[in-house]
Design a protein around this motif. Structure first.
Motif, PDB file in Angstrom:
ATOM      1  N   ILE A 313      19.125   9.265 -25.885  1.00 12.71           N
ATOM      2  CA  ILE A 313      20.384   8.757 -25.339  1.00 12.71           C
ATOM      3  C   ILE A 313      20.527   7.289 -25.738  1.00 12.71           C
ATOM      4  N   ARG A 314      21.686   6.946 -26.268  1.00 14.20           N
ATOM      5  CA  ARG A 314      21.965   5.548 -26.587  1.00 14.20           C
ATOM      6  C   ARG A 314      23.357   5.198 -26.074  1.00 14.20           C
ATOM      7  N   LEU A 315      23.401   4.243 -25.158  1.00 15.81           N
ATOM      8  CA  LEU A 315      24.670   3.807 -24.582  1.00 15.81           C
ATOM      9  C   LEU A 315      25.203   2.624 -25.390  1.00 15.81           C
ATOM     10  N   GLN A 316      26.427   2.759 -25.865  1.00 18.40           N
ATOM     11  CA  GLN A 316      27.039   1.703 -26.672  1.00 18.40           C
ATOM     12  C   GLN A 316      27.735   0.697 -25.762  1.00 18.40           C
ATOM     13  N   GLU A 317      27.491  -0.575 -26.031  1.00 19.70           N
ATOM     14  CA  GLU A 317      28.077  -1.618 -25.200  1.00 19.70           C
ATOM     15  C   GLU A 317      29.312  -2.195 -25.869  1.00 19.70           C
ATOM     16  N   ALA A 318      30.404  -2.283 -25.104  1.00 14.20           N
ATOM     17  CA  ALA A 318      31.622  -2.921 -25.600  1.00 14.20           C
ATOM     18  C   ALA A 318      31.470  -4.434 -25.522  1.00 14.20           C
ATOM     19  N   ALA A 319      32.368  -5.158 -26.187  1.00 12.80           N
ATOM     20  CA  ALA A 319      32.310  -6.618 -26.214  1.00 12.80           C
ATOM     21  C   ALA A 319      32.427  -7.190 -24.798  1.00 12.80           C
ATOM     22  N   LYS A 320      31.701  -8.276 -24.545  1.00 11.92           N
ATOM     23  CA  LYS A 320      31.752  -8.934 -23.242  1.00 11.92           C
ATOM     24  C   LYS A 320      32.905  -9.932 -23.218  1.00 11.92           C
ATOM     25  N   GLN A 408      35.062  19.516 -25.272  1.00 11.95           N
ATOM     26  CA  GLN A 408      35.180  18.420 -24.317  1.00 11.95           C
ATOM     27  C   GLN A 408      34.989  17.079 -25.005  1.00 11.95           C
ATOM     28  N   LEU A 409      34.003  16.991 -25.897  1.00 17.26           N
ATOM     29  CA  LEU A 409      33.754  15.741 -26.614  1.00 17.26           C
ATOM     30  C   LEU A 409      34.872  15.431 -27.602  1.00 17.26           C
ATOM     31  N   LEU A 410      35.376  16.456 -28.274  1.00 16.53           N
ATOM     32  CA  LEU A 410      36.417  16.238 -29.280  1.00 16.53           C
ATOM     33  C   LEU A 410      37.714  15.736 -28.650  1.00 16.53           C
ATOM     34  N   GLN A 411      37.948  16.054 -27.379  1.00 16.70           N
ATOM     35  CA  GLN A 411      39.123  15.517 -26.693  1.00 16.70           C
ATOM     36  C   GLN A 411      39.073  13.992 -26.626  1.00 16.70           C
ATOM     37  N   THR A 412      37.865  13.456 -26.496  1.00 20.64           N
ATOM     38  CA  THR A 412      37.685  12.008 -26.413  1.00 20.64           C
ATOM     39  C   THR A 412      37.537  11.378 -27.800  1.00 20.64           C
ATOM     40  N   MET A 413      36.767  12.042 -28.678  1.00 20.37           N
ATOM     41  CA  MET A 413      36.411  11.452 -29.970  1.00 20.37           C
ATOM     42  C   MET A 413      37.431  11.727 -31.062  1.00 20.37           C
ATOM     43  N   GLY A 414      38.245  12.784 -30.901  1.00 22.51           N
ATOM     44  CA  GLY A 414      39.182  13.169 -31.950  1.00 22.51           C
ATOM     45  C   GLY A 414      38.736  14.459 -32.620  1.00 22.51           C
ATOM     46  N   ASP A 416      38.710  15.493 -35.578  1.00 19.31           N
ATOM     47  CA  ASP A 416      38.043  15.423 -36.876  1.00 19.31           C
ATOM     48  C   ASP A 416      36.603  14.919 -36.772  1.00 19.31           C
ATOM     49  N   GLU A 417      36.086  14.783 -35.542  1.00 18.11           N
ATOM     50  CA  GLU A 417      34.728  14.247 -35.348  1.00 18.11           C
ATOM     51  C   GLU A 417      33.739  15.341 -34.939  1.00 18.11           C
ATOM     52  N   GLN A 418      33.955  16.570 -35.433  1.00 19.86           N
ATOM     53  CA  GLN A 418      33.119  17.691 -35.010  1.00 19.86           C
ATOM     54  C   GLN A 418      31.645  17.470 -35.346  1.00 19.86           C
ATOM     55  N   LYS A 419      31.381  16.995 -36.540  1.00 17.72           N
ATOM     56  CA  LYS A 419      29.988  16.781 -36.969  1.00 17.72           C
ATOM     57  C   LYS A 419      29.307  15.752 -36.074  1.00 17.72           C
ATOM     58  N   LYS A 420      30.008  14.665 -35.773  1.00 23.71           N
ATOM     59  CA  LYS A 420      29.449  13.618 -34.931  1.00 23.71           C
ATOM     60  C   LYS A 420      29.228  14.123 -33.509  1.00 23.71           C
ATOM     61  N   ALA A 421      30.172  14.941 -33.011  1.00 21.80           N
ATOM     62  CA  ALA A 421      30.041  15.492 -31.661  1.00 21.80           C
ATOM     63  C   ALA A 421      28.841  16.428 -31.567  1.00 21.80           C
ATOM     64  N   ARG A 422      28.672  17.272 -32.586  1.00 24.32           N
ATOM     65  CA  ARG A 422      27.518  18.190 -32.602  1.00 24.32           C
ATOM     66  C   ARG A 422      26.202  17.411 -32.609  1.00 24.32           C
ATOM     67  N   ALA A 423      26.153  16.336 -33.404  1.00 19.29           N
ATOM     68  CA  ALA A 423      24.930  15.525 -33.485  1.00 19.29           C
ATOM     69  C   ALA A 423      24.637  14.865 -32.141  1.00 19.29           C
ATOM     70  N   MET A 424      25.693  14.409 -31.459  1.00 18.37           N
ATOM     71  CA  MET A 424      25.523  13.755 -30.165  1.00 18.37           C
ATOM     72  C   MET A 424      24.982  14.737 -29.126  1.00 18.37           C
ATOM     73  N   THR A 456      28.296   8.441 -23.653  1.00 18.17           N
ATOM     74  CA  THR A 456      27.790   7.757 -24.855  1.00 18.17           C
ATOM     75  C   THR A 456      28.780   7.794 -26.019  1.00 18.17           C
ATOM     76  N   SER A 457      29.882   8.521 -25.861  1.00 17.87           N
ATOM     77  CA  SER A 457      30.807   8.706 -26.989  1.00 17.87           C
ATOM     78  C   SER A 457      31.693   7.498 -27.245  1.00 17.87           C
ATOM     79  N   GLU A 458      31.802   6.603 -26.281  1.00 17.82           N
ATOM     80  CA  GLU A 458      32.643   5.412 -26.440  1.00 17.82           C
ATOM     81  C   GLU A 458      31.895   4.166 -25.976  1.00 17.82           C
ATOM     82  N   LYS A 459      32.298   3.011 -26.462  1.00 20.32           N
ATOM     83  CA  LYS A 459      31.685   1.748 -26.056  1.00 20.32           C
ATOM     84  C   LYS A 459      32.224   1.343 -24.688  1.00 20.32           C
TER      85      LYS A 459
END
Length: 597
Positions: A313-320, A408-414, A416-424, A456-459
């Motif tokens: 699991i890796r949580l992405q941090e948005a800008a402070k 569910q993930l593709l609703q958030t990621m788009g 066209d991000e199927q490969k990335k969603a599967r990897a996540m 983890t799908s968004e910052k």
């Protein structure tokens, strides 16, 4: 000896869950059964208690009375009071049922002494009623209080309780019945309990006079209760003395030793095979190469330790932005006319990680929902407009049960991000059918992983987490902890997991009776307890070839010195090996090692 299992095996279709398991439980044993979700822990408990039959093997039971509290309960009808009916004097209850059966069979058995049966039945009922009046009712009250259900009426219907409340009622009943048991077997008793109830259960088990076998994902609980750990993996049970912390250290050391032995064995086998092949090529018609082959075959065939897939699991941090992140003054929240939060004061700076705990029903989830302005409030509340909030709901209500995990993930990621969603999803060990079936058909742990994948799908720079480790096994919990420790953003974490509070949070707060009491430090520091954060491990010795400074201890090493490195610390020191600054010297010594979670 209370119970003994020999050669126990069990399969479900092609999947072999238990493979020739040998176990024994003796008087006063305190055993924790651990293993990944789906490893077969509940299956083993059901076999040991006679609920399920093994495919092969023998089970010898010498305990006169075993009390078994399963993970899931099937009571659907009746009231809380009726659930406790069977807990009153079980031997007397059993005799009453026998007498009832005799009275209903009077037609088929006319020679029965109906008057004698009726008199005994009436006498037992009177005795039972008398004992209930001044003894058993008090025990029931204490048992319900122990699991945080003292406010429930005996007339409350089970069908109207939540799943967690039903579990707690059944746990209270089981603990009441267990007083005369020689062996108490508990499957996930800490689920749905708040910290206060878990600590009460710990105290009860520490004073329990019989043996205890327990499955739990609460590491603090296992450290306090267990004196021995059974590790179930790949159908095999390995036994380790000591509590859970000692088990982790011993298993890591064992796996490291097995990996080294496997590598040495493989190198020697390859060496002998290469010599044999060279001899055969030089002297094709001679048989000298066979000697080397015999030597190779005589070597012990050491297997590599099983490679277990790890949750990543890796949580992405948005800008402070700015120093202050959240501020509340005199925050009041009412629900259905009742004041749940009564004058909450709270301030979070960038990077703060606040852990919130408190009794069930104290308003922890209400607090989170108020902070994201899902609930109306009185008082002052300010959240930085630059905040990008990630909210993890306890019951995963934000998931659409009609969708698959991938959808569910593709609703958030788009789309066209199927490969990335599967990897996540794969990093959370969600693959194959788990990805393409509706979320409604996933287990609680699998649904939690889908919710984590969304997180983890968004910052994000502000995380509001409501019991993120519920339903997860021990390894998945540790992965969540590592991710939260590494996350550099701001966080409010609601949890009953004391290990999580100690390892992740730099401040904790107890929510009770509408008030929030904030403490700068860990849960253990707030409670004045010492967290089980260190253990003794066997470390390998290395010779220093080139001087360096260990900046974690500020100790300087010069050529010729020796440094002890435990297997679980190897990642931290790998750079020294790669740079040629240290070399394995042989020998070992014991050292104190800090937990990394």
């Amino acid at each position: 000896m209370l119970l003994k299992a020999k050669g126990i095996s069990k399969s479900f279709g092609p999947k072999e869950v238990l493979r020739s398991v040998d176990l024994e439980i003796d008087e006063d044993d305190r055993i924790a059964l651990v293993g990944p979700n789906g490893a077969g822990k509940s299956t083993l408990l059901k076999i040991l208690t006679g609920v399920m039959r093994p495919d092969t093997g023998e089970l010898t039971v010498r305990a006169q009375r075993i009390e078994y509290l399963p993970q899931f309960h099937e009571y659907e009808n009746g009231t809380v009071e009726e659930i406790f009916e069977d807990a009153y004097e079980p031997a007397t209850q059993a005799r009453l049922r026998e007498l009832e059966a005799l009275m209903t069979s009077i037609v088929e058995r006319p020679n029965l002494d109906l008057d004698g049966i009726a008199n005994e039945y009436a006498r037992l009922q009177e005795e039972l009623a008398a004992r209930r009046n001044y003894q058993v009712d008090e025990k029931k009250r204490t048992a319900l209080e122990r699991v945080g259900m003292s406010d429930r009426s005996g007339d409350d219907r089970i069908a109207e309780l939540s799943g967690g409340e039903t579990t707690r009622v059944m746990l209270a009943r089981g603990l009441m019945e267990a007083e005369t048991a020689e062996l108490l077997i508990l499957d996930e008793p800490t689920s749905h309990l708040d910290i206060e109830s878990v600590e009460s259960l710990e105290d009860y088990l520490l004073g329990f006079k019989g043996a205890v076998l327990v499955v739990s994902h609460d590491r603090y609980f296992l450290d306090r209760v267990a004196k021995e750990v059974w590790d179930l993996e790949n159908g095999i049970v390995n036994r380790y003395s000591g509590n859970y912390t000692a088990f982790v250290a011993k298993k890591e050391l064992e796996v490291a030793k097995q990996r080294i032995a496997y590598h040495k064995n493989k190198v020697e086998r390859d060496r002998l095979l290469k010599i044999a092949e060279e001899q055969h090529l030089r002297s094709r018609y001679a048989s000298t190469h066979k000697t080397r082959l015999k030597m190779m075959n005589r070597l012990e065939d050491i297997q590599a330790p099983p490679e277990r897939k790890e949750v990543k699991i890796r949580l992405q941090e948005a800008a402070k932005s700015g120093k202050n992140f959240l501020w509340a003054k005199g925050l009041i929240v009412k629900r259905t006319g009742r004041t749940v939060l009564d004058g909450i004061d709270l301030e979070l700076m960038v990077g703060d990680k606040l852990g919130v705990f408190g009794p069930n029903g104290s308003g922890k989830t209400t607090l989170l929902k108020a902070l994201i302005k899902e609930l109306g409030h009185e008082g002052e509340l300010w959240v930085s407009p630059a905040s990008k909030i990630g909210y993890f709901e306890q019951d995963h209500d934000g998931l659409d049960n009609r969708l698959t995990a991938e959808q569910q993930l593709l609703q958030t990621m788009g789309e066209d991000e199927q490969k990335k969603a599967r990897a996540m999803l794969a990093r959370l060990l969600l693959t194959d059918e788990q990805v393409i079936i509706p979320i409604s058909k996933l287990s609680g742990g699998e649904r939690a992983k889908v919710a984590l994948a969304l997180l983890t799908s968004e910052k994000r720079n502000l995380l509001l987490l409501d019991e993120p480790t519920n339903y997860l096994d021990l390894e998945s919990r540790e992965a969540v902890e590592s991710a939260l420790v590494e996350y550099a953003g701001t966080m409010i974490l609601v949890t009953h997991d004391r290990y999580l509070l100690d390892s992740v949070c730099n401040m904790v707060a107890e929510l009770r009776e509408g008030k929030l009491r904030v403490f700068n430090g860990t849960y253990s520091e707030m409670k004045g307890a010492v967290a089980p954060s260190e253990f003794i491990a066997e470390a390998n010795l290395y010779r220093v070839l080139s001087g360096f400074t260990d900046w974690t201890t500020k100790k300087k090493y010069k050529p010729g010195d020796k440094v002890a490195i435990a297997p679980m610390e190897m990642e931290k020191y790998q750079w020294l090996l790669d740079a040629g600054k240290i070399k394995r010297a042989g020998g070992t010594e014991l050292k104190k090692v800090k937990r990394t979670f």
